[in-house]
Design a protein around this motif. Structure first.
Motif, PDB file in Angstrom:
ATOM      1  N   UNK A 456       0.808  -1.219   0.000  1.00 52.41           N
ATOM      2  CA  UNK A 456       0.000   0.000   0.000  1.00 52.41           C
ATOM      3  C   UNK A 456       0.846   1.277   0.000  1.00 52.41           C
ATOM      4  N   UNK A 457       2.124   1.176   0.352  1.00 54.81           N
ATOM      5  CA  UNK A 457       2.977   2.364   0.312  1.00 54.81           C
ATOM      6  C   UNK A 457       3.378   2.754  -1.107  1.00 54.81           C
ATOM      7  N   UNK A 458       3.128   1.904  -2.060  1.00 53.45           N
ATOM      8  CA  UNK A 458       3.547   2.169  -3.437  1.00 53.45           C
ATOM      9  C   UNK A 458       2.519   3.027  -4.168  1.00 53.45           C
ATOM     10  N   UNK A 459       2.347   4.248  -3.655  1.00 54.76           N
ATOM     11  CA  UNK A 459       1.430   5.211  -4.251  1.00 54.76           C
ATOM     12  C   UNK A 459       1.951   6.610  -3.978  1.00 54.76           C
ATOM     13  N   UNK A 460       1.560   7.566  -4.811  1.00 53.52           N
ATOM     14  CA  UNK A 460       2.023   8.942  -4.633  1.00 53.52           C
ATOM     15  C   UNK A 460       1.055   9.899  -5.301  1.00 53.52           C
ATOM     16  N   UNK A 461       1.079  11.140  -4.824  1.00 51.18           N
ATOM     17  CA  UNK A 461       0.251  12.190  -5.397  1.00 51.18           C
ATOM     18  C   UNK A 461       1.075  13.418  -5.714  1.00 51.18           C
ATOM     19  N   UNK A 462       0.524  14.290  -6.531  1.00 52.11           N
ATOM     20  CA  UNK A 462       1.193  15.541  -6.890  1.00 52.11           C
ATOM     21  C   UNK A 462       0.143  16.590  -7.217  1.00 52.11           C
ATOM     22  N   UNK A 514      -0.642  17.739  -0.626  1.00 51.54           N
ATOM     23  CA  UNK A 514      -0.756  16.356  -1.092  1.00 51.54           C
ATOM     24  C   UNK A 514      -0.926  15.465   0.139  1.00 51.54           C
ATOM     25  N   UNK A 515      -2.063  14.793   0.280  1.00 55.71           N
ATOM     26  CA  UNK A 515      -2.328  14.013   1.485  1.00 55.71           C
ATOM     27  C   UNK A 515      -1.859  12.562   1.359  1.00 55.71           C
TER      28      UNK A 515
END
Length: 774
Positions: A456-462, A514-515
């Motif tokens: 689940x840590x393999x995510x990101x936002x911008x 970015x949350x």
């Protein structure tokens, strides 16, 4: 650096976005921020015993000291007294009745100045009921092996039967030391209270979202009341992934209680004493092999000193097993982890996150086989390299094995064969002349899996804003700690929009833009945040394209973003003019982006899955000189060839390879952690803990990137991660030292050096081998 590809040459010229600020001293770190009027300072009172209960805590003299506003204890925490990153409720902010390691925070002094807080803390009187100590893995094993968290088993085939059937067997125990992060900027937090329950934190952390959650839990407020800001760090290396939580919580609790800004910055000694390190391990291994040096079976047990609480020890010890094979195929295998509880500070994330402690065991096994069969270690390495289609111990198929090409290229470019013979000849001459100097050489590979093993840590936002004047602001969830992440993100956005990079400003990382971000760790900063930023940029580009199609009566294929201009059919429009036109036409010029790594999955209980999106590869050849009378050594030459896929910024990537190599070498040679019998850390300052200096760098240091490599997976620009994989190339220095030591016994006995290979350990190994050969 010469580049055949023009895009690589252009990328290499893009310097670090803060380079000028760094070298001129204008870069603002948390300690440089101007404090609000009336700001207070905190200082931690640390335990002076390693295990016991608090019989009496007398803080009267502390409260009465000059400048002291108040004192915090566990009773003053309005919410949860815990900063466990995995929610085990075993990692108190301030000790409550019991202490579990020497240096555990018990109370915090809040005063008008840092110096007054520090002086007041020394006035505390604490009486303890001492309890028995368990200080290292060996003692923990002898005491019954209390696990701080559940271990893991990786198994494939029938290793017991394969071991019994193997023509030859050997077994050993390998002690692998820990490492202090020794970031240039220490732990620090500034908490500023706002209206109602609001709290703003400025800090040096790799994980702003986790700090947000921990502070919210400690204050008993929702996450939306807490904002965490990070402009840059002066180094992290994993030491600011979870360890910053406690400092931020103490500052926030004090700021809430006294309604004034509070800053907490420990000195270097307290920082080193109270924060976790790289895990040290005792590894028991057995290997079955044949006369040609081919491995038939491997059985290994990794016993880790984890400290008093779980922290990230489960994930770290898991990753040690994931990399217990390094680049080599084990036909039958069983690997187990044993995360042991000890009365020491809880060990934590460190560059490589357990991977180095797995890789080096694989190299020890190769070394053992080579000396047992009388072969060059490189020949044994080549004989056991993975082939595409083979399964790892965790049942992931290897599909992109490029190490044969890497090894061929490095072996040829560094002249390994001729140099190894020259080393053997040199040692023979020195032996005949009675000289104590010996040389050693080793060429070692690395295969390193890239992704968080917690899927689940393999995510990101911008978040990207294009302003009406054509300037662009980018925000993403990654943290800049000197590695050049913001620079690469700016390059990615500039290329996507076809604009000059000077238009891009990457702003501080903040939880209010970015949350739910992941830590900047696992070498994933560019992979995740770069793809999220690219997603946001492509959204804005699509809106601008749609606008131009309608306004200029052209089709999408007639529109081109490049050279800081946009071509729409026959028209060429400056980007800032397009931004103004789009604004006037009410086109949305702000967009969020998101990315989740595909393909990965992991079943920990079954020990099966695809925990890694891809592998990064590299190889290093190191040559050393060792004085067998003193155990001292010099690194004569190092040649590195490393795989970063299609590099986004070769200059930054090369810098990461160089830095990682030196840090990895320090771990295995000079950086030694020592606790005394009372559980007190004795290596707690630069005077007692030896990191590599400029004088310790190789005399000749050749570092190249494999410019022909391209990530077969759809990563950002087909690049590969670079933060952690080259750290393990420092193992080549450790192996070369072993080769020099083995020369005193005619290369017939494996040196079996423990890590770090300090001069004392080298000298003892020389004596042991000479005695065995006599």
């Amino acid at each position: 650096m010469k580049h055949d590809h023009p895009a690589l040459a252009a990328a290499a010229e893009t310097r670090h976005e803060s380079a000028e600020l760094h070298v001129t001293g204008q870069a603002d770190y948390t300690d440089d921020l101007a404090l609000p009027e009336g700001a207070l300072h905190a200082w931690l009172g640390l335990s002076t015993v390693a295990h016991g209960t608090i019989r009496r805590l007398d803080l009267d003299a502390v409260r009465a000291a000059p400048g002291v506003v108040g004192v915090l204890t566990a009773a003053d925490i309005p919410g949860r007294n815990d900063v466990s990153p995995i929610g085990r409720n075993d990692d108190p902010i301030l000790a409550d009745g019991a202490v579990m390691f020497h240096g555990q925070p018990i109370f915090a002094v809040i005063a008008e100045t840092r110096d007054l807080a520090r002086r007041a803390a020394a006035l505390a009187r604490v009486d303890y009921n001492a309890l028995p100590l368990v200080l290292d893995a060996e003692a923990a094993i002898a005491a019954g092996g209390d696990l701080v968290v559940e271990g893991m088993t990786l198994r494939r085939g029938d290793p017991e039967a394969a071991m019994a059937a193997a023509p030859r067997q050997l077994a050993g125990r390998f002690a692998i030391g820990g490492q202090d992060h020794f970031y240039l900027e220490g732990q620090i937090a500034l908490a500023i209270p706002g209206e109602r329950d609001e709290m703003t934190i400025f800090t040096s952390t790799q994980h702003p979202t986790e700090v947000q959650h921990m502070v919210a839990h400690a204050l008993h407020v929702p996450a939306n009341a807490v904002v965490v800001n990070v402009r840059r760090m002066g180094g992290g290396f994993g030491g600011k992934e979870t360890q910053m939580n406690l400092f931020c919580c103490v500052a926030a609790i004090a700021a809430r209680k006294w309604r004034r800004a509070v800053k907490l910055r420990p000195d270097r000694d307290d920082d080193m004493i109270a924060t976790g390190k790289r895990h040290d391990f005792l590894v028991d291994y057995t290997v079955g092999f044949d006369d040609g040096g081919r491995i038939h079976a491997v059985i290994g047990d990794w016993h880790a000193r984890c400290g008093f609480s779980a922290d990230l020890s489960q994930a770290v010890t898991d990753r040690a097993l994931f990399h217990g094979d390094n680049a080599y195929y084990y036909p039958a295998v069983r690997l187990r982890s044993h995360p042991l509880r000890t009365n020491t500070v809880s060990n934590t994330a460190f560059r490589g996150f357990g991977g180095p402690q797995g890789v080096i065991v694989a190299e020890r096994i190769i070394e053992e086989i080579a000396y047992a069969t009388g072969q060059d270690t490189l020949a044994v390495r080549r004989a056991n390299l993975y082939e595409n289609g083979q399964l790892t111990p965790y049942h992931q198929t290897v599909e992109d094995m490029i190490l044969p090409r890497l090894l061929d290229e490095l072996e040829s470019s560094c002249g390994y064969g001729a140099r190894r013979q020259a080393v053997l000849d040199f040692n023979a001459r020195m032996d005949a002349a009675g000289s104590p100097i010996r040389r050693g050489i080793a060429l070692t590979p690395v295969k390193f899996g890239i992704s968080f093993t917690a899927t689940h840590f393999n995510q990101a936002g911008a978040l990207i804003h294009v302003y009406a004047d054509g300037s662009i602001q980018v925000n993403h969830g990654g943290c800049e700690m000197g590695q050049g992440l913001h620079t690469k993100i700016a390059q990615i956005v500039a290329e996507a929009l076809g604009v000059d990079i000077a238009r891009i400003r990457v702003t501080r990382t903040t939880t209010e833009k970015v949350p739910n971000t992941s830590a900047t760790a696992a070498s994933s900063g560019t992979d995740l945040n770069g793809m999220a930023a690219l997603d946001a940029a492509e959204t804005i580009k699509a809106r601008l394209t749609e606008f131009l199609c309608a306004a200029r009566k052209v089709t999408p294929d007639q529109i081109r973003f490049a050279g800081d201009r946009v071509t729409a059919g026959e028209d060429v429009i400056a980007f800032e003019d397009l931004a103004q036109l789009a604004y006037l036409a009410r086109v949305q010029l702000s967009a969020t982006g998101f990315y989740a790594t595909p393909k990965i999955h992991w079943d920990r209980k079954a020990g099966r899955g695809r925990p890694f999106f891809y592998f990064a590869y590299g190889a290093a050849c190191s040559e050393v000189s060792v004085d067998t009378l003193s155990g001292e050594y010099v690194i004569e030459r190092v040649d590195v060839l490393h795989d970063v896929g299609r590099s986004i910024n070769p200059a930054l990537d090369k810098g990461q390879v160089e830095g990682a190599f030196v840090q990895g070498t320090g771990w295995l040679t000079s950086e030694e952690l020592v606790w005394d019998d009372t559980g007190r850390l004795r290596t707690h300052a630069p005077s007692t803990y030896k990191i590599p200096l400029a004088s310790d760098r190789p005399k000749v240091f050749n570092v190249r990137l494999a410019e022909w490599s391209e990530n077969p997976e759809a990563t950002v620009k087909r690049s590969k991660a670079v933060g952690e994989p080259p750290f393990m190339l420092g193992i080549s220095v450790f192996e070369a030292i072993g080769h020099a030591v083995a020369s005193v016994a005619g290369y017939r006995i494996a040196p079996r050096l423990d890590a770090p290979a300090t001069p004392e350990r080298v000298l003892m190994a020389v004596g042991r081998l000479r005695g065995a050969a006599a």
